[in-house]
Scaffold this active site. Structure first.
Site, PDB file in Angstrom:
ATOM      1  N   GLU A 153       9.594  -3.677  10.652  1.00  9.90           N
ATOM      2  CA  GLU A 153       9.984  -2.396  10.066  1.00  9.90           C
ATOM      3  C   GLU A 153      10.436  -1.402  11.120  1.00  9.90           C
ATOM      4  O   GLU A 153       9.762  -1.209  12.140  1.00  9.90           O
ATOM      5  CB  GLU A 153       8.815  -1.794   9.274  1.00  9.90           C
ATOM      6  CG  GLU A 153       9.162  -0.463   8.619  1.00  9.90           C
ATOM      7  CD  GLU A 153       8.111   0.032   7.648  1.00  9.90           C
ATOM      8  OE1 GLU A 153       8.320   1.115   7.062  1.00  9.90           O
ATOM      9  OE2 GLU A 153       7.103  -0.666   7.452  1.00  9.90           O
ATOM     10  N   ASP A 201      -0.736  -6.376   0.169  1.00 10.04           N
ATOM     11  CA  ASP A 201      -1.125  -5.657   1.381  1.00 10.04           C
ATOM     12  C   ASP A 201      -2.641  -5.550   1.498  1.00 10.04           C
ATOM     13  O   ASP A 201      -3.323  -5.173   0.526  1.00 10.04           O
ATOM     14  CB  ASP A 201      -0.547  -4.241   1.364  1.00 10.04           C
ATOM     15  CG  ASP A 201       0.722  -4.113   2.186  1.00 10.04           C
ATOM     16  OD1 ASP A 201       0.960  -4.965   3.057  1.00 10.04           O
ATOM     17  OD2 ASP A 201       1.471  -3.142   1.964  1.00 10.04           O
ATOM     18  N   ASP A 221       0.833  -1.200   0.000  1.00 12.44           N
ATOM     19  CA  ASP A 221       0.000   0.000   0.000  1.00 12.44           C
ATOM     20  C   ASP A 221       0.870   1.253   0.000  1.00 12.44           C
ATOM     21  O   ASP A 221       0.358   2.376  -0.055  1.00 12.44           O
ATOM     22  CB  ASP A 221      -0.986  -0.004   1.164  1.00 12.44           C
ATOM     23  CG  ASP A 221      -0.326  -0.133   2.526  1.00 12.44           C
ATOM     24  OD1 ASP A 221       0.917  -0.135   2.600  1.00 12.44           O
ATOM     25  OD2 ASP A 221      -1.061  -0.247   3.531  1.00 12.44           O
ATOM     26  N   SER A 222       2.191   1.062   0.005  1.00 10.70           N
ATOM     27  CA  SER A 222       3.123   2.171  -0.218  1.00 10.70           C
ATOM     28  C   SER A 222       2.883   2.830  -1.567  1.00 10.70           C
ATOM     29  O   SER A 222       3.359   3.950  -1.808  1.00 10.70           O
ATOM     30  CB  SER A 222       4.569   1.680  -0.137  1.00 10.70           C
ATOM     31  OG  SER A 222       4.770   0.536  -0.955  1.00 10.70           O
ATOM     32  N   LYS A 224      -0.805  -9.526   3.572  1.00  9.98           N
ATOM     33  CA  LYS A 224      -0.088  -8.936   4.706  1.00  9.98           C
ATOM     34  C   LYS A 224      -0.997  -7.972   5.444  1.00  9.98           C
ATOM     35  O   LYS A 224      -1.719  -7.189   4.829  1.00  9.98           O
ATOM     36  CB  LYS A 224       1.174  -8.207   4.234  1.00  9.98           C
ATOM     37  CG  LYS A 224       1.995  -7.609   5.387  1.00  9.98           C
ATOM     38  CD  LYS A 224       3.350  -7.106   4.912  1.00  9.98           C
ATOM     39  CE  LYS A 224       3.285  -5.795   4.181  1.00  9.98           C
ATOM     40  NZ  LYS A 224       2.799  -4.670   5.052  1.00  9.98           N
ATOM     41  N   GLU A 271      -1.127  -5.382   9.157  1.00 11.10           N
ATOM     42  CA  GLU A 271      -0.278  -4.728  10.142  1.00 11.10           C
ATOM     43  C   GLU A 271      -0.822  -4.887  11.554  1.00 11.10           C
ATOM     44  O   GLU A 271      -2.030  -4.944  11.775  1.00 11.10           O
ATOM     45  CB  GLU A 271      -0.168  -3.229   9.807  1.00 11.10           C
ATOM     46  CG  GLU A 271       0.510  -2.949   8.490  1.00 11.10           C
ATOM     47  CD  GLU A 271       0.649  -1.452   8.198  1.00 11.10           C
ATOM     48  OE1 GLU A 271       1.151  -1.128   7.111  1.00 11.10           O
ATOM     49  OE2 GLU A 271       0.273  -0.632   9.057  1.00 11.10           O
TER      50      GLU A 271
END
Length: 303
Positions: free
Chosen positions: A216, A118, A79-80, A147, A149
């Site tokens: 991260e 993501d 999602d970057s 993925k 978070e």
């Protein structure tokens, strides 16, 4: 003057090629032909054997082909993209539909790499049922793994999805979707309590069925401890060299990101010491540096 019909000597390899003299297959083409698709089993074996895993973000078919040709083990459709593709100031506004679109693009260009997609902000936060629907859509778009978070509250979600056949990658440390709550892009796990909490969450997520983990922006000593304790591959970004592998945002690795690059990034195009500065060559240097342990450098890229 009589003309004698003479049989021309066949060039080497003509018989095998139906009489046509084809050029020998280059080492690069042969390597592409022999390379097998990367699977989760293979990634686990690499982790167990201490072989480093090279991962990069990717958002389209063209770069997916470049990354495949350069030998990247895993691709993260991150999602970057909200920041490096869409020009936003965070990842929070990226939608599930946008993630599905970019995942489909990457899947079309991918031939060998393991694809991690993501789950964007808001697509798995309400319930395990919502998370499962979002994960299903992402995998049907071409992701091999999803993925998400955070620790603690995500344990039940990870367990629910993994029990239903979804490969899950957890993400701890700096979690960009929570950047506002964390007070900005800051190193996490610096004090002893925060480090203990992160290590505990990592173990809980692995026990719940997480098949991979991203750490991260945490101290390298903490990342090394977590990596040694878990039976699953741990991919670092700003987390030191002792992780099972490394991931960078593609645009940071190519030195084309807007603004100041983070400390943990390395520009593999412009620090090539006069070597070929093509993009695929830069990706190859990144893969080689991850594999031989020369990236990340403790004194330069870690905390």
């Amino acid at each position: 003057m009589s003309m004698k019909s003479e049989k021309l000597a066949s060039p080497p390899g003509a018989a095998e090629n139906g009489g046509v003299n084809l050029p020998e297959t280059s080492g690069l083409l042969q390597a592409k032909k022999e390379r097998k698709k990367v699977t989760l089993h293979q990634l686990r074996l690499m982790h167990s054997a201490g072989e480093k895993i090279a991962m990069l973000t990717c958002y389209d078919a063209t770069f997916a082909r470049v990354l495949n040709n350069a030998g990247v083990d895993a691709i993260l459709v991150g999602d970057s993209l909200g920041m490096v593709v869409q020009g936003r100031d965070s990842t929070v506004r990226v939608s599930l539909d946008e993630m599905l679109y970019h995942t489909r693009c990457v899947a079309r260009g991918n031939t060998h790499a393991w694809i991690v997609g993501d789950l964007p902000f808001g697509s798995y936060h309400q319930s395990v049922d919502q998370a499962m629907r979002s994960a299903s859509a992402l995998m049907q778009s071409g992701a091999h793994m999803v993925k998400l978070e955070g620790g603690g509250w995500t344990v039940d979600t990870v367990r629910f999805m993994s029990e239903r056949g979804v490969s899950v990658c957890s993400h701890l440390g700096l979690t960009p979707q929570s950047v506002h709550a964390l007070g900005g892009y800051r190193v996490q796990g610096r004090d002893s309590l925060a480090a203990q909490t992160l290590a505990l969450q990592a173990q809980e997520l692995a026990d719940a069925g997480a098949a991979m983990m991203v750490l991260e922006l945490i101290p390298s000593a903490l990342a090394a401890k977590v990596t040694a304790a878990l039976p699953i591959p741990v991919i670092g970004i700003g987390a030191g060299a002792q992780c099972s592998g490394q991931v960078l945002v593609l645009h940071d690795m190519l030195g084309v990101a807007d603004g100041r690059a983070p400390k943990f990034a390395r520009d593999f195009v412009n620090d090539s010491d006069g070597l070929d500065r093509g993009i695929e060559s830069a990706v190859r240097r990144y893969v080689a540096a991850v594999k031989d342990g020369s990236f990340p450098v403790e004194s330069v890229h870690t905390y």
